[in-house]
Write an enzyme that holds these catalytic residues in place. Structure first.
Site, PDB file in Angstrom:
ATOM      1  N   TYR A 114       0.899  -0.830   0.091  1.00  0.00           N
ATOM      2  CA  TYR A 114      -0.163  -0.212  -0.442  1.00  0.00           C
ATOM      3  C   TYR A 114       0.681   1.194  -0.189  1.00  0.00           C
ATOM      4  CZ  TYR A 114      -4.491  -2.821   1.208  1.00  0.00           C
ATOM      5  OH  TYR A 114      -4.847  -4.179   1.274  1.00  0.00           O
ATOM      6  N   LYS A 161       6.399 -13.592   4.318  1.00  0.00           N
ATOM      7  CA  LYS A 161       6.103 -14.777   3.155  1.00  0.00           C
ATOM      8  C   LYS A 161       7.860 -14.669   2.488  1.00  0.00           C
ATOM      9  CE  LYS A 161       4.987 -17.158  -0.329  1.00  0.00           C
ATOM     10  NZ  LYS A 161       4.245 -18.499  -0.829  1.00  0.00           N
ATOM     11  N   ASP A 192       0.647 -17.871   3.506  1.00  0.00           N
ATOM     12  CA  ASP A 192      -0.157 -19.079   3.005  1.00  0.00           C
ATOM     13  C   ASP A 192      -0.703 -19.454   4.014  1.00  0.00           C
ATOM     14  OD1 ASP A 192       2.290 -19.254   2.427  1.00  0.00           O
ATOM     15  OD2 ASP A 192       2.209 -20.405   0.404  1.00  0.00           O
ATOM     16  N   ASP A 216      -4.726  -7.800   5.946  1.00  0.00           N
ATOM     17  CA  ASP A 216      -5.683  -7.487   5.136  1.00  0.00           C
ATOM     18  C   ASP A 216      -6.526  -8.761   4.617  1.00  0.00           C
ATOM     19  OD1 ASP A 216      -7.795  -6.115   3.304  1.00  0.00           O
ATOM     20  OD2 ASP A 216      -6.694  -6.666   1.936  1.00  0.00           O
ATOM     21  N   ASP A 220      -9.881 -11.127   6.940  1.00  0.00           N
ATOM     22  CA  ASP A 220     -11.059 -11.637   5.552  1.00  0.00           C
ATOM     23  C   ASP A 220     -11.729 -12.684   5.924  1.00  0.00           C
ATOM     24  OD1 ASP A 220     -11.865  -8.956   5.451  1.00  0.00           O
ATOM     25  OD2 ASP A 220     -12.726  -9.274   3.148  1.00  0.00           O
TER      26      ASP A 220
HETATM   27  C1  IPM Z   1      -9.679  -2.767   4.244  1.00  0.00           C
HETATM   28  C2  IPM Z   1      -9.911  -3.019   3.269  1.00  0.00           C
HETATM   29  C3  IPM Z   1      -9.017  -1.259   2.747  1.00  0.00           C
HETATM   30  C4  IPM Z   1      -7.485  -2.346   2.645  1.00  0.00           C
HETATM   31  C5  IPM Z   1      -9.051  -1.213   1.705  1.00  0.00           C
HETATM   32  C6  IPM Z   1     -10.698  -0.479   0.897  1.00  0.00           C
HETATM   33  C7  IPM Z   1      -8.198   0.153   1.168  1.00  0.00           C
HETATM   34  O1  IPM Z   1      -9.998  -3.737   2.253  1.00  0.00           O
HETATM   35  O2  IPM Z   1      -9.665  -1.991   5.194  1.00  0.00           O
HETATM   36  O3  IPM Z   1      -9.871  -4.246   4.811  1.00  0.00           O
HETATM   37  O4  IPM Z   1      -7.429  -3.216   1.865  1.00  0.00           O
HETATM   38  O5  IPM Z   1      -7.684  -2.227   3.862  1.00  0.00           O
HETATM   39 MN    MN Z   2      -9.829  -5.430   3.852  1.00  0.00          MN
END
Ligand code: IPM
Ligand code: MN
Ligand code: NAD
Length: 333
Positions: A114, A161, A192, A216, A220
């Site tokens: 990022y 990694k 991974d 990130d 999720d």
């Molecule tokens: C998160 C989101 C953000 C990220 C995006 C929307 C920039 O996916 O906060 O997890 O990738 O950090």
């Molecule tokens: Mn995210």
């Protein structure tokens, strides 16, 4: 106490008001002010987040943030990345908690993939993955502090990694040095295989520190352990500022339908309360969330048929009741 409230886009408009109501129960005298930013604002005005908006965010003691839409457009940078960068919110704390596990993902939040250093021409596009010693050191220290506060028996896990990426050799080795210097037990794991193992054996994990994009994706994926993305909160912390937001995005597929799960955002508000030292209040909020879900009132993502408002109202009523029965005095700051 000044609290900036950013609904953002999509389901942000549905879940943020519900979480703000919970904050208002505990902090009735705080000064709440809206800051409008995001993709809708960009469509309306050509600007998704102005310098003035950043100034407003910086004038707050904490920010409650919904979600923003980020179109996959090469000329549009996510507002959230701008905010994290401008406020130097370097530690993204993402708890994943269930009956048999209590994981804290500590995601580096300002560099890695990022970095924003990228280039696209017709046949080739590149993004520079920047890992610095300073950036790695400060996130490793944050992870070690959290590790010590939790009194964990399980070692700190350094997700990386380094077998493939030179940048992750620096990240891994810097984290190791910090952990050793602070006498924090640790182990390293490739991200991974680590991701699968966390999903298969979540009870084996405590604090996991990792780089920006790995964190990130890992966070999720951990939605699988908790009933989905509608359940996961986060805190973005820097030296000066703090922003609290659900892990999920603006969910355009369900936006406007009134069915978004408000729990991730209410939990993010509870993380804000904890940040203010209001641990008991955060605990009450969590207890009420559990109680209401067990009672069967919840949104469709959790198998229920309540809408966002009905679900959040039940949580709100439970908290209100507990405040009066536990005779907790609302904070007056
Ligand atoms: C998160 C989101 C953000 C990220 C995006 C929307 C920039 O996916 O906060 O997890 O990738 O950090
Ligand atoms: Mn995210
Ligand atoms: P998303 O998290 O918005 O949605 C993924 C899936 O989870 C969707 O099916 C959605 O309906 C479901 N979901 C998410 N939150 C939910 C909730 N509270 N209740 C019930 N279901 C929920 O991810 P996406 O679809 O990949 O991204 C949509 C947009 O959001 C994109 O523009 C993306 O860039 C942006 N985004 C923003 C943030 C943020 O601002 N923090 C985070 C992630 C994605």
């Amino acid at each position: 106490m000044k609290i900036a409230v950013c609904e953002g886009d999509g389901i942000g408009h549905e879940v943020i008001p519900e979480a703000a109501k919970v904050l208002e129960l505990f902090l009735p005298d705080a000064d709440y002010f809206d800051v409008s930013l995001g993709y809708d604002k960009w469509k309306d005005t050509g600007c998704s987040c102005s310098d003035e908006d950043i100034g407003l965010l910086k004038s707050s003691d904490a920010i409650l943030f919904g979600a923003v839409t980020t179109p996959p457009n090469q000329n549009y940078r996510s507002v959230l990345l701008t905010v994290r960068h401008e406020l130097d919110l370097y530690a993204n704390l993402r708890p994943v908690i269930g009956d048999s596990f209590d994981i804290m993902i500590v995601r580096e939040n300002t560099e890695g993939l990022y970095s924003g250093i990228e280039e696209a021409v017709a046949e080739r596009a590149t993004t520079l993955r920047v890992i610095t010693r300073n950036g790695s050191e400060r996130i490793a220290k944050a992870a070690c502090t959290i590790f010590a506060e939790r009194g964990d028996k399980k070692p700190l896990v350094i997700g990386n990694k380094a077998n493939v990426l030179k940048s992750d050799v620096l990240f891994r080795d810097t984290c190791i040095n910090v952990a050793e210097s602070l006498s924090v037990p640790y182990r390293t794991a490739y991200i991974d295989a680590l991701t699968l193992d966390v999903l298969m054996h979540p009870e084996n994990y405590g604090v996991i520190v990792t780089t920006n994009m790995f964190g990130d994706i890992l966070s999720d994926a951990c939605g699988y352990l908790t009933g989905g993305l509608g359940m996961l909160p986060s805190a973005n912390i820097g030296e000066k500022y703090a922003l609290f937001e659900p892990v999920h995005g603006s969910a355009p597929d369900i936006a406007g339908k009134g069915v978004a799960n408000p729990v991730a955002t209410i939990r993010s508000a509870a993380m804000m309360l904890e940040h203010f030292g209001m641990k008991k209040e955060a605990l009450i909020t969590e207890k009420c969330i559990k109680k209401v879900i067990i009672s069967g009132v919840c949104t469709p993502d959790l198998g229920g048929n309540a809408n966002t408002r009905q679900f959040a109202d039940k949580i709100y009523e439970c908290i209100k009741e507990k405040i009066s029965s536990d005779s907790i005095k609302p904070y007056n700051r």
